[in-house]
Design an enzyme around this catalytic site. Sequence first.
Site, PDB file in Angstrom:
ATOM      1  N   LYS A 199       0.779  -1.242   0.000  1.00  0.00           N
ATOM      2  CA  LYS A 199       0.000   0.000   0.000  1.00  0.00           C
ATOM      3  C   LYS A 199       0.813   1.295   0.000  1.00  0.00           C
ATOM      4  O   LYS A 199       0.248   2.365   0.170  1.00  0.00           O
ATOM      5  CB  LYS A 199      -0.997   0.014   1.161  1.00  0.00           C
ATOM      6  N   ASP A 200       2.131   1.223  -0.199  1.00  0.00           N
ATOM      7  CA  ASP A 200       2.928   2.447  -0.313  1.00  0.00           C
ATOM      8  C   ASP A 200       4.122   2.202  -1.237  1.00  0.00           C
ATOM      9  O   ASP A 200       5.255   2.555  -0.924  1.00  0.00           O
ATOM     10  CB  ASP A 200       3.386   2.921   1.063  1.00  0.00           C
ATOM     11  N   ILE A 201       3.835   1.572  -2.372  1.00  0.00           N
ATOM     12  CA  ILE A 201       4.889   1.309  -3.350  1.00  0.00           C
ATOM     13  C   ILE A 201       5.239   2.621  -4.032  1.00  0.00           C
ATOM     14  O   ILE A 201       4.378   3.268  -4.632  1.00  0.00           O
ATOM     15  CB  ILE A 201       4.435   0.257  -4.379  1.00  0.00           C
ATOM     16  N   ASN A 237      10.635   3.689  -1.466  1.00  0.00           N
ATOM     17  CA  ASN A 237      10.520   2.439  -0.720  1.00  0.00           C
ATOM     18  C   ASN A 237      11.094   1.226  -1.446  1.00  0.00           C
ATOM     19  O   ASN A 237      10.818   0.084  -1.072  1.00  0.00           O
ATOM     20  CB  ASN A 237       9.066   2.181  -0.342  1.00  0.00           C
ATOM     21  N   THR A 242       1.211   7.218   0.109  1.00  0.00           N
ATOM     22  CA  THR A 242       1.626   8.488  -0.480  1.00  0.00           C
ATOM     23  C   THR A 242       0.690   8.804  -1.638  1.00  0.00           C
ATOM     24  O   THR A 242       0.686   8.086  -2.639  1.00  0.00           O
ATOM     25  CB  THR A 242       3.085   8.396  -0.956  1.00  0.00           C
TER      26      THR A 242
END
Length: 136
Positions: free
Chosen positions: A49-51, A55, A91
């Site tokens: 959920k934050d690729i 990261n 993000t």
Amino acid sequence: MVMELIPSAVSFVDYIRSGKELPMTDVKTLFRKIVLTVEGCLEARVSHKDIKPHNVLLFRNASTGNFDIKLIDFGCGERITGYKGKITGGTPIYCPPEYIKGNEYLHVPATVWSLGTLLFYLVCHDNAFRTNDSIV
């Protein structure tokens, strides 16, 4: 959570900002590794959920000398218990429109969207979107 320390690893953002170029053959190979890593997460019922470029760490594999990756920061991650996910962070400029609108979203399509924005960054060295309105 404990992860191995890779002193030479840098995020895609830091690598690109340093002015270094990744040949397109390396971009293709690395992106394939990212997709396989994310696919493994989804098979293990974990949604990152934050690729985003921040990261994904890039480093040279000591044994092969080739570039390799590590996916980090599962702080927004979620254990997949159903088809739909909960909006709990991430993000915005890498999130799909349904996430921005505050609606429920589907894990796999949202992940594919985020992977697409990551690929755009790797190829163009810029974000695909700048505002929530441009995403929607």
